[in-house]
Design a protein around this motif. Structure first.
Motif, PDB file in Angstrom:
ATOM      1  N   ASN A 205      49.967   2.160 -41.331  1.00 40.87           N
ATOM      2  CA  ASN A 205      50.643   2.871 -42.421  1.00 40.87           C
ATOM      3  C   ASN A 205      49.670   3.656 -43.277  1.00 40.87           C
ATOM      4  O   ASN A 205      50.073   4.267 -44.263  1.00 40.87           O
ATOM      5  CB  ASN A 205      51.416   1.899 -43.303  1.00 40.87           C
ATOM      6  CG  ASN A 205      52.675   1.388 -42.646  1.00 40.87           C
ATOM      7  OD1 ASN A 205      53.040   1.809 -41.552  1.00 40.87           O
ATOM      8  ND2 ASN A 205      53.348   0.461 -43.301  1.00 40.87           N
ATOM      9  N   LYS A 415      59.579   6.084 -36.171  1.00 40.33           N
ATOM     10  CA  LYS A 415      58.515   5.919 -37.157  1.00 40.33           C
ATOM     11  C   LYS A 415      58.992   5.116 -38.358  1.00 40.33           C
ATOM     12  O   LYS A 415      58.211   4.368 -38.958  1.00 40.33           O
ATOM     13  CB  LYS A 415      58.004   7.292 -37.612  1.00 40.33           C
ATOM     14  CG  LYS A 415      57.166   8.006 -36.580  1.00 40.33           C
ATOM     15  CD  LYS A 415      56.418   9.193 -37.173  1.00 40.33           C
ATOM     16  CE  LYS A 415      57.344  10.253 -37.685  1.00 40.33           C
ATOM     17  NZ  LYS A 415      56.606  11.454 -38.173  1.00 40.33           N
ATOM     18  N   LEU A 419      57.129   1.823 -39.652  1.00 46.66           N
ATOM     19  CA  LEU A 419      56.649   1.771 -41.030  1.00 46.66           C
ATOM     20  C   LEU A 419      57.153   0.529 -41.746  1.00 46.66           C
ATOM     21  O   LEU A 419      56.385  -0.168 -42.432  1.00 46.66           O
ATOM     22  CB  LEU A 419      57.103   3.028 -41.772  1.00 46.66           C
ATOM     23  CG  LEU A 419      56.703   3.123 -43.240  1.00 46.66           C
ATOM     24  CD1 LEU A 419      55.226   3.480 -43.355  1.00 46.66           C
ATOM     25  CD2 LEU A 419      57.543   4.149 -43.979  1.00 46.66           C
ATOM     26  N   TRP A 420      58.430   0.235 -41.609  1.00 48.61           N
ATOM     27  CA  TRP A 420      59.016  -0.943 -42.261  1.00 48.61           C
ATOM     28  C   TRP A 420      58.392  -2.226 -41.727  1.00 48.61           C
ATOM     29  O   TRP A 420      58.061  -3.129 -42.498  1.00 48.61           O
ATOM     30  CB  TRP A 420      60.521  -0.935 -42.037  1.00 48.61           C
ATOM     31  CG  TRP A 420      61.267  -2.002 -42.777  1.00 48.61           C
ATOM     32  CD1 TRP A 420      61.429  -3.314 -42.405  1.00 48.61           C
ATOM     33  CD2 TRP A 420      61.958  -1.863 -44.028  1.00 48.61           C
ATOM     34  NE1 TRP A 420      62.171  -3.983 -43.333  1.00 48.61           N
ATOM     35  CE2 TRP A 420      62.513  -3.126 -44.341  1.00 48.61           C
ATOM     36  CE3 TRP A 420      62.175  -0.813 -44.897  1.00 48.61           C
ATOM     37  CZ2 TRP A 420      63.260  -3.349 -45.490  1.00 48.61           C
ATOM     38  CZ3 TRP A 420      62.921  -1.035 -46.051  1.00 48.61           C
ATOM     39  CH2 TRP A 420      63.445  -2.284 -46.335  1.00 48.61           C
ATOM     40  N   ASN A 422      55.419  -2.655 -40.215  1.00 55.60           N
ATOM     41  CA  ASN A 422      54.011  -2.774 -40.600  1.00 55.60           C
ATOM     42  C   ASN A 422      53.852  -3.176 -42.059  1.00 55.60           C
ATOM     43  O   ASN A 422      52.949  -3.942 -42.407  1.00 55.60           O
ATOM     44  CB  ASN A 422      53.294  -1.438 -40.372  1.00 55.60           C
ATOM     45  CG  ASN A 422      53.054  -1.149 -38.902  1.00 55.60           C
ATOM     46  OD1 ASN A 422      53.201  -2.023 -38.051  1.00 55.60           O
ATOM     47  ND2 ASN A 422      52.705   0.083 -38.593  1.00 55.60           N
ATOM     48  N   ALA A 423      54.714  -2.661 -42.912  1.00 57.39           N
ATOM     49  CA  ALA A 423      54.553  -2.882 -44.346  1.00 57.39           C
ATOM     50  C   ALA A 423      55.005  -4.272 -44.783  1.00 57.39           C
ATOM     51  O   ALA A 423      54.367  -4.883 -45.654  1.00 57.39           O
ATOM     52  CB  ALA A 423      55.320  -1.815 -45.123  1.00 57.39           C
ATOM     53  N   THR A 446      54.171   1.321 -50.387  1.00 54.67           N
ATOM     54  CA  THR A 446      54.180   1.738 -48.993  1.00 54.67           C
ATOM     55  C   THR A 446      54.319   3.249 -48.866  1.00 54.67           C
ATOM     56  O   THR A 446      53.601   3.894 -48.079  1.00 54.67           O
ATOM     57  CB  THR A 446      55.323   1.033 -48.241  1.00 54.67           C
ATOM     58  OG1 THR A 446      55.124  -0.380 -48.302  1.00 54.67           O
ATOM     59  CG2 THR A 446      55.373   1.480 -46.789  1.00 54.67           C
ATOM     60  N   LYS A 450      51.492   5.760 -47.298  1.00 54.55           N
ATOM     61  CA  LYS A 450      51.818   6.634 -46.174  1.00 54.55           C
ATOM     62  C   LYS A 450      51.603   8.092 -46.537  1.00 54.55           C
ATOM     63  O   LYS A 450      51.073   8.865 -45.727  1.00 54.55           O
ATOM     64  CB  LYS A 450      53.269   6.391 -45.767  1.00 54.55           C
ATOM     65  CG  LYS A 450      53.701   7.146 -44.516  1.00 54.55           C
ATOM     66  CD  LYS A 450      52.984   6.635 -43.285  1.00 54.55           C
ATOM     67  CE  LYS A 450      53.520   7.280 -42.019  1.00 54.55           C
ATOM     68  NZ  LYS A 450      52.797   6.847 -40.809  1.00 54.55           N
TER      69      LYS A 450
END
Length: 848
Positions: A205, A415, A419-420, A422-423, A446, A450
Motif C-alpha cells: 500500500n 486493487k 488495498l483493503w 493489506n491495510a 490508508t 496510498k
C-alpha cells in the motif's frame, strides 16, 4: 529517530528530578549511546546480570573519557567520570537501576507530549532484548558444560571454579531452564519474522519497508547454533538426566528446530497482488537457514509454485503447513526452480523469473461476492534434509493474497480488494480473513499512504481533505469533522455501493484521482497549487467574496479522473458567479498542460486566496513554444484554450494577445431538427438527454498560426466544433441522395454543442464491451456553392418522400442564426474540436 533527538529539544525543567544521582551534563555527552544499551532488561542480581552490568560500566567510562579529550571542559568531565567509577565500581547493578530510571522518565515525558515513541526506538529496544537473551542463553550453556567438566574447567577458569562446586542435582535444573529460555528466544525470532511479513504486506500500500533479511538470518543462525550446543549437552548428560527426562527434552528441542526452520522459509519477492492471466511475473523465496543447515545433495532441492484458493490456504494453515496440496486451482507454467546457495552473499534462494499463470479455476463465491473479491495465493513448497540432525522437513510458504483477473477493466476493483486486505489484516491471521468494517481514522491513514506512494510525493492529505472524503463516502453533509472520527466505514461503502447520483463507487472515483495526479498533476500537487478534495458548494462559499478572476483547482466530483477550474466572474450588473470549467482528463492534459491552459485564460488572475497566477504557475508554463518559422521554413503553430461562458461571451484576452477574428457565418444545426428527427438512427447514437444543472457555456481551442511578422490568426478545428468557420457540413441522414460521397461521423464524435443539437442530446461514453464496430454513414453532396452563398432549411418540414426535391431546391442567402445555448454542466473547453465526447482514438470505430 532516537529518543535523545527528541528529549534534547525539550525544556530541561521537565527532567530536573531525574538527575539527582547522575549528572545531566554526562547524559548530554552520552546522548544516543545510553539508549542503545540494555539497561531496562537487566533485572536480576545473579552472576550473569552482574557480569553484564560491570561490562557496561567499563564501556560507559571509556566513552566518557574519549568524549572528554575532545571537549573544552575536559577537567570537569574527568572529575565526574572518576566520581562515578569510585561510586559504582563495586556495585554496577545500582548504576543500571539509576540509568534505567532516567530512560523511563524520558520516555514518559515524550509519551505525555507526543503520545508515541519513535518506531526506530522500539525496534532498537527489541533488538537489545533479543541479544541479551542470547547472551544469557550462551551463559547457561557454558555453565552446563562447566558442571559436566568440573575438574578440567575449574583449572582454566576461576569463575567457573566456583560454579563447578554446585551439586550434580543442579544440572537437570540448569538444562530445563536453558531449554525454556531457548523456546522463549525462538518465539522472539518467530514474532520478528511475522512483523517482517506484515511490513512487507503494508509496503504493497506504499508503506516504507526495510526488506533486508540479513539481520533476521543472523538471528536464526545464532539461535540454531545455540540449539545444537544445548542438544549436544542434553545427549552428553543423558546419564545424569535419566531415561524419562531425555526423550522429553529431545522432543522439545526438535520442536524448536522444526518451527525455526519452517518459519525461516520466506517469500522475499512477492508475486503481483493483481495478477492477470497469460501474463508473466517474477517471484523469489529465501531459506534463511539454508547456508547453515542444508545437507549436500547430488541433486538440487527443487521449489514448486502452485496456485491455491482461500479455502485451500485456510486448510494448510490449520494443519500448520504439514499437509500437502491435493489439487492446484490454476495452471502455472515454469513453476519449478532449483533452491541454490550462494557462498559469496551467504544466501539460499529460488528465483522464479518467467512464471506465467495460464488459467485459473474459479471457486464458488459467497453471496454477492464478485470475481474481483475472490482471493487466492501462490504456494511455494520443497522438501529438504538438514545436516546436523539428519532431519527431513517439508517447507511451505504462502504468498500474499492475490486477485486474479482476466481483463484490464477488472483491475480497478481488484486493487480495491488488495488495498483493503493489506491495510486491515491482522498478523498471523487465518487466511485470508479481514474485517468487514474498520475505523474511519484508519481508512484515512490508508488513503493518505496510498496517495503519497502512488503520486510519489511528500505532500499528503490534510484534515480538510479527510473531511470532504468523509462527506463523500458517508453521504453526510451535516456532520462535523469530529463526528466522523468516531465512525467506521464498511467494505461495501468503500467499493460495492454506488455513490448517490453517480455511476461509480468511492474507490473507483478516488483511484481515478490517483491516476490523474500521478500522470499529470504531480508537480502541481507537490507545490500545493491544487486544493483538489473540496466540494463544489464549499468552493462557491470560498470564492463568492473574492474579486473577479480568483480561481482554484478541484477534482471533479461527478467524473472519474477529472480536474476542473472554478473561478469568479462578474456580470454587467456587478453580481458575482462561480463557474466551473469542464473537467480536464489525463488525455486533455497530455494535449496541453494544466499550467499552459491556465496561462491561456485571461479571465483567471489570482490563485485562491490571492496569489497572482503567473507567480503560482510560472514554473509550470511551457517556455519552448516556437514563434515564426522553424528550421524547415514552416510557420509554427500553437494550441490555445479559450472559454466563453453564458455570462461573458467575449472575455477580455490576456495581456499582449490580439483580439479574436470575428466568427464566420455559422450553420444553424437546430433548424434541421424537423428534417432529421424521422431519420435519426436509434441508440446508442441518440440517447435521452441527461440534465446536469450547471450553467451553460461554450468554448473552443484554437490553433494559432504565428508568422514571421508576429501576427496570429485563429484557424478552424479540423473536426466539428461549436463555432464552424467554414462551409458547414450537411446533416447526418442516410436518405439524402445527393451526388458526391462524404463520410459523416455519428454524434458521439461531434463536439458537445453539435451533438446536443441532434435528437436526444450527447451520447454517454460506452464501456469497452459495449462499443460496436459501425460503418460510417455516407452522404451525397452537391458541387461546392459560391463563397457568398449559404443555404438554410425552411421551417416547414416536407414529406419524407419529397426530401430529395426539397433539399435540391433549398438555396437561401442570409446571415446564420445565432447558436442555441448548451446544456452541459460546465463551460465547454475542448481541444482540436473534440468537444464533450473525449474518446480514446485507439478504441474509436473506423472512420474516414
Amino acid at each position: 529517530m532516537s529518543l535523545w533527538s527528541i528529549v534534547s529539544h525539550m525544556p530541561p525543567e521537565e527532567f530536573s528530578g531525574l538527575f539527582t544521582e547522575f549528572p545531566r551534563s554526562l547524559r548530554c555527552v552520552l546522548a544516543d549511546w545510553l539508549e542503545n544499551q540494555p539497561w531496562e532488561f537487566i533485572n536480576g542480581s545473579d552472576a550473569f546480570c552482574t557480569s553484564v552490568a560491570s561490562g557496561m560500566l567499563s564501556a560507559m567510562l571509556e566513552k566518557l573519557r574519549s568524549a572528554a579529550s575532545s571537549d573544552g571542559q575536559q577537567c570537569q568531565i574527568l572529575q565526574q567520570v572518576n566520581g562515578i567509577e569510585n561510586m559504582y565500581r563495586r556495585d554496577p547493578l545500582r548504576l543500571v537501576s539509576i540509568l534505567r530510571a532516567i530512560l523511563d522518565g524520558e520516555k514518559a515525558a515524550v509519551l505525555k507530549r507526543d503520545h508515541h515513541l519513535p518506531l526506530s526506538f522500539h525496534r532498537r529496544q527489541e533488538e537489545l532484548k533479543f541479544n541479551l537473551g542470547l547472551q544469557r542463553l550462551q551463559h547457561r550453556v557454558h555453565r552446563i558444560q562447566a558442571l559436566r567438566d568440573a575438574p578440567t574447567a575449574s583449572l582454566q577458569d576461576p569463575q567457573l571454579k566456583t560454579e563447578a562446586k554446585a551439586p550434580e542435582s543442579e544440572l537437570p535444573t540448569l538444562i530445563l531452564e536453558a531449554v525454556k529460555e531457548l523456546e522463549a528466544a525462538k518465539q522472539q525470532v518467530l514474532k520478528r519474522i511475522q512483523i517482517w511479513k506484515r511490513q512487507q504486506q503494508l509496503a504493497g500500500n506504499g508503506a516504507q519497508f526495510e526488506e533486508n533479511l540479513a539481520p533476521l538470518q543472523k538471528r536464526c543462525e545464532n539461535l540454531a547454533e545455540i540449539h545444537f550446543q544445548l542438544h549436544q549437552q542434553v545427549m552428553g548428560a543423558s546419564a545424569e538426566l535419566g531415561a524419562e527426562l531425555v526423550p522429553r527434552l529431545r522432543e522439545r528441542l526438535n520442536e524448536v528446530l522444526s518451527s525455526l526452520v519452517k518459519s525461516s522459509f520466506l517469500v522475499e519477492k512477492q508475486p503481483p497482488q493483481v495478477l492477470k492471466t497469460q501474463t508473466k511475473f517474477q517471484a523469489s523465496v529465501r531459506f534463511l537457514l539454508g547456508p547453515r543447515l542444508l545437507k549436500a545433495s547430488a541433486k538440487p532441492y527443487m521449489v514448486r509454485a502452485e496456485m491455491v484458493t482461500e479455502k485451500q490456504a485456510r486448510e494448510l494453515a490449520l494443519s500448520a503447513y504439514s499437509s500437502t496440496l491435493s489439487e492446484s486451482t490454476g495452471e502455472i507454467m515454469h513453476n519449478v526452480v532449483a533452491l541454490e546457495t550462494n557462498p559469496t552473499s551467504g544466501t539460499c534462494c529460488a528465483n522464479f523469473k518467467n512464471v506465467l499463470l495460464k488459467k485459473i479455476k474459479r471457486c464458488e463465491r459467497k453471496g454477492s461476492e464478485s470475481v474481483t473479491e475472490e482471493k487466492c495465493a501462490v504456494l511455494f513448497s520443497t522438501s529438504v534434509a538438514l545436516t546436523a540432525s539428519n532431519l527431513s522437513i517439508h517447507l511451505q510458504v504462502l504468498s500474499l493474497p492475490i486477485v486474479v483477473i482476466v481483463h484490464g477493466n477488472q483491475d480497478n476493483n481488484a486493487k480495491a480488494t488488495v488495498l483493503w486486505d493489506n491495510a486491515f489484516s491482522e498478523i498471523d491471521r487465518v487466511p485470508f480473513v479481514v474485517a468487514e468494517r474498520v475505523p474511519w481514522d484508519k481508512m484515512c491513514d490508508t488513503l493518505n499512504l496510498k496517495f503519497m506512494a502512488e503520486v510519489q510525493t511528500t505532500k499528503g492529505l490534510l484534515r480538510e481533505h479527510y473531511f470532504f472524503l468523509a462527506q463523500k463516502i458517508f453521504n453526510d453533509y451535516s456532520a462535523s469533522l469530529e463526528d466522523f472520527q468516531s465512525r467506521s466505514v464498511s467494505w461495501a461503502q468503500f467499493n460495492k455501493e454506488i455513490l448517490p447520483g453517480r455511476g461509480f463507487t468511492f474507490w473507483q472515483w478516488f483511484d481515478g484521482v490517483l491516476d490523474l495526479t500521478k500522470r499529470c498533476l504531480k508537480s502541481y500537487w507537490s507545490d500545493r497549487l491544487i486544493i483538489g478534495f473540496i466540494s463544489k458548494q464549499y468552493v462557491c462559499k470560498l470564492l463568492s467574496t473574492k474579486p473577479d478572476g480568483t480561481f482554484l483547482l478541484r477534482f471533479s466530483d461527478s467524473e472519474i479522473g477529472g480536474v476542473t477550474i472554478a473561478h469568479v466572474i462578474r456580470g454587467n450588473d456587478g453580481t458575482s458567479q462561480v463557474e466551473n470549467i469542464q473537467p480536464f482528463s489525463a488525455k486533455d492534459l497530455s494535449i496541453r498542460s494544466l499550467g499552459d491552459r491556465i496561462r491561456d485564460l485571461g479571465q483567471l488572475r489570482n490563485l485562491y486566496p490571492n496569489t497572482p497566477k503567473d507567480q503560482a504557475f510560472g514554473s509550470h508554463y511551457n517556455t519552448e513554444e516556437q514563434t515564426g518559422k522553424d528550421g524547415r521554413g514552416y510557420v509554427s503553430t500553437a494550441i490555445k484554450m479559450t472559454v466563453e461562458s453564458e455570462r461573458d461571451q467575449h472575455p477580455q484576452g490576456a495581456a499582449g494577445t490580439l483580439p479574436e477574428a470575428p466568427p464566420a457565418p455559422m450553420f444553424n444545426l437546430p433548424m434541421l431538427q424537423p428534417v432529421l428527427s424521422p431519420m435519426c438512427p436509434p441508440a446508442p447514437f441518440c440517447p435521452p438527454p441527461v440534465p446536469t444543472g450547471y450553467p451553460t457555456g461554450e468554448s473552443s481551442v484554437n490553433v494559432m498560426v504565428t508568422s514571421n511578422l508576429g501576427s496570429s490568426f485563429p484557424s478552424t478545428s479540423p473536426m466539428l466544433s461549436p463555432s464552424l468557420a467554414m462551409d458547414p457540413p450537411l446533416p447526418r441522414c442516410e436518405d439524402l441522395a445527393l451526388r458526391n460521397p462524404l463520410t459523416f461521423m455519428p454524434n458521439q464524435y461531434m463536439t458537445g454543442e453539435a451533438s446536443q443539437m441532434l435528437s436526444g442530446g450527447p451520447s454517454p461514453e460506452p464501456r469497452d464491451e459495449e462499443m460496436l464496430e459501425l460503418a460510417p454513414l455516407t452522404l451525397m453532396v452537391d458541387p461546392p456553392l459560391q463563397s457568398s452563398q449559404r443555404w438554410l432549411p425552411s421551417m416547414d418540414q416536407p414529406p419524407c418522400s419529397d426530401l430529395d426535391q426539397f433539399l435540391q431546391e433549398m438555396s437561401v442567402e442570409g446571415p446564420p442564426f445565432p447558436p442555441p445555448p448548451q446544456h452541459s454542466g460546465y463551460p465547454n473547453a475542448s481541444c482540436w474540436g473534440l468537444g464533450e465526447s473525449r474518446w480514446d482514438d485507439s478504441i474509436r470505430p473506423g472512420h474516414a
